[in-house]
Scaffold this active site. Structure first.
Site, PDB file in Angstrom:
ATOM      1  N   TYR A   1     -54.229   8.597 133.275  1.00 18.33           N
ATOM      2  CA  TYR A   1     -54.380   8.719 131.836  1.00 18.33           C
ATOM      3  C   TYR A   1     -53.217   8.124 131.057  1.00 18.33           C
ATOM      4  O   TYR A   1     -53.377   7.632 129.951  1.00 18.33           O
ATOM      5  CB  TYR A   1     -54.551  10.190 131.456  1.00 18.33           C
TER       6      TYR A   1
ATOM      7  N   LYS B   1     -57.809   8.784 138.220  1.00 23.48           N
ATOM      8  CA  LYS B   1     -57.463   8.621 136.810  1.00 23.48           C
ATOM      9  C   LYS B   1     -55.955   8.475 136.633  1.00 23.48           C
ATOM     10  O   LYS B   1     -55.180   9.166 137.277  1.00 23.48           O
ATOM     11  CB  LYS B   1     -57.983   9.812 135.999  1.00 23.48           C
TER      12      LYS B   1
ATOM     13  N   ARG C   1     -54.912   5.622 128.461  1.00 21.93           N
ATOM     14  CA  ARG C   1     -55.029   6.103 127.090  1.00 21.93           C
ATOM     15  C   ARG C   1     -53.876   5.653 126.206  1.00 21.93           C
ATOM     16  O   ARG C   1     -53.664   6.201 125.140  1.00 21.93           O
ATOM     17  CB  ARG C   1     -55.136   7.636 127.109  1.00 21.93           C
TER      18      ARG C   1
ATOM     19  N   GLU D   1     -67.070  17.686 124.201  1.00 23.39           N
ATOM     20  CA  GLU D   1     -67.534  18.611 125.231  1.00 23.39           C
ATOM     21  C   GLU D   1     -67.645  20.034 124.693  1.00 23.39           C
ATOM     22  O   GLU D   1     -68.551  20.792 125.076  1.00 23.39           O
ATOM     23  CB  GLU D   1     -66.599  18.573 126.435  1.00 23.39           C
TER      24      GLU D   1
ATOM     25  N   GLY E   1     -61.322  -0.347 125.698  1.00 20.14           N
ATOM     26  CA  GLY E   1     -59.924  -0.536 126.054  1.00 20.14           C
ATOM     27  C   GLY E   1     -59.753  -0.781 127.539  1.00 20.14           C
ATOM     28  O   GLY E   1     -60.526  -1.506 128.168  1.00 20.14           O
ATOM     29  N   ARG E   2     -58.757  -0.148 128.133  1.00 20.08           N
ATOM     30  CA  ARG E   2     -58.451  -0.360 129.551  1.00 20.08           C
ATOM     31  C   ARG E   2     -59.495   0.253 130.490  1.00 20.08           C
ATOM     32  O   ARG E   2     -59.497  -0.030 131.683  1.00 20.08           O
ATOM     33  CB  ARG E   2     -57.063   0.198 129.872  1.00 20.08           C
TER      34      ARG E   2
ATOM     35  N   THR F   1     -63.373  27.461 129.319  1.00 21.98           N
ATOM     36  CA  THR F   1     -62.524  26.961 128.230  1.00 21.98           C
ATOM     37  C   THR F   1     -63.360  26.542 127.015  1.00 21.98           C
ATOM     38  O   THR F   1     -63.282  25.416 126.530  1.00 21.98           O
ATOM     39  CB  THR F   1     -61.656  25.783 128.703  1.00 21.98           C
TER      40      THR F   1
END
Length: 332
Positions: free
Chosen positions: A326, A324, A330, A282, A104-105, A226
């Protein structure tokens, strides 16, 4: 009756997973059938871990951890002699493959900078082939490459969600290792495309199984990591060693294939159960490295975020996060 139905559901789930797993190992990427074109002669000589990592100066960086509890090195500037690693790997004719996804982009935004900066800093002097996976192969620009360095562009499907692109790359990497890389390369490194090489990212980073410490978590206490905590997910972790960043991982073809197979199979099992891990691939990667300890860790010098205020530990920014956006990137 409920237990009988539960057993039937369990059997059906196992059958679906088995079919998917067999498919993973039996398929080949049709676009990668030209092994001879990208063949890199491999010597039987291998670089001994004890010859190189045994010479590391673990006391050179007293302010940071330089070794894990299982004696894997954590690579920081001043710990190693880069020329020693380079000389040994050149003598062994070590060949390295890079996988990078520009879908994509992301292709227009990042790929050219990633490749041109890699040519200035990544594994200089060694045979390197970039495997670029994209849905827009015709838009990949030509760049000037050093001798013994190649680019192979492979067309892949564009998924409707960026999360699926991130997770399904594990399947694609496993397939390309199975079809091509294991026959032609000693090591493979897998990178996110939205990164820029700034300084030496050399052969000292090579190892059997290589993980990257996440720049935002390496100083934090473990309770703030996390990890996925959802017991319904295969990525669920109650504890761990470190928090690893999936922007870079690598190792021998055998070890990287084992990692990607593990992540893909568990991602698919989560999908069957209508579960998605907190940080997608991840989260599964962190679970894998908890169960299968990496043999070498890269410090955040190998993937630094310039937005982090305290950079006192970072003596050399080898690779940085690219800016970034997003919201634009996205949005398909």
């Amino acid at each position: 009756m409920p237990s009988h139905r539960g057993r039937i559901a369990g059997i059906i789930t196992c059958i679906v997973l088995l079919v998917g797993f067999i498919s993973l190992y039996s398929r080949r990427l049709d676009a990668i059938t030209f092994t001879e074109k990208f063949y890199v002669p491999r010597e039987e000589t291998s670089v001994s871990k004890t010859d190189l990592d045994g010479k590391l100066n673990f006391g050179a960086r007293p302010a940071v951890q330089t070794q894990t509890s299982w004696n894997a090195p954590i690579m920081w500037e001043l710990m190693f002699d880069g020329s020693l690693y380079d000389r040994k790997h050149k003598e062994a004719n070590t060949a390295v493959a890079i996988t990078v996804f520009a879908v994509g982009r992301y292709l227009e935004a990042y790929l050219n900078t990633f490749l041109t900066s890699a040519e200035k800093h990544f594994m200089l002097g060694l045979p390197v082939t970039y495997f670029v996976f994209t849905d827009l192969p015709e838009k990949v620009q030509n760049i000037t490459l050093a001798p013994q360095r190649n680019i192979k562009v492979v067309k892949v499907e564009k998924y409707s969600r960026w999360q699926d692109i991130s997770m399904m790359r594990m399947k694609t990497i496993s397939e390309v290792i199975d079809a091509v890389l294991q026959y032609n390369f000693h090591y493979v490194f897998c990178f996110d495309v939205d990164q820029i090489f700034k300084a030496r990212f050399g052969s000292e980073a090579l190892g059997e199984s290589v993980a990257l410490l996440h720049a935002h978590y390496y100083k934090l206490p473990k309770h703030r990591f996390t990890y996925d905590r959802n017991p319904k997910s295969k990525a669920c972790m109650a504890e761990g060693d470190y928090y690893y960043h999936a922007a870079i991982f690598g190792g021998t073809c055998e070890k990287v294939k084992a990692l990607t197979d593990y992540c893909y199979v568990n991602i698919m099992e989560d999908k069957l159960n209508d579960v998605e891990a907190l940080w997608h691939d991840e989260s599964h990667l962190n679970k894998y490295f908890w169960l299968n300890k990496p043999t070498k860790l890269l410090s955040p010098e190998y993937c630094w975020d310039e937005s982090i205020g305290d950079a006192s530990d970072i003596k050399l920014r080898r690779l940085i996060w690219a800016p970034k956006d997003y919201e634009k990137l996205r949005t398909w």
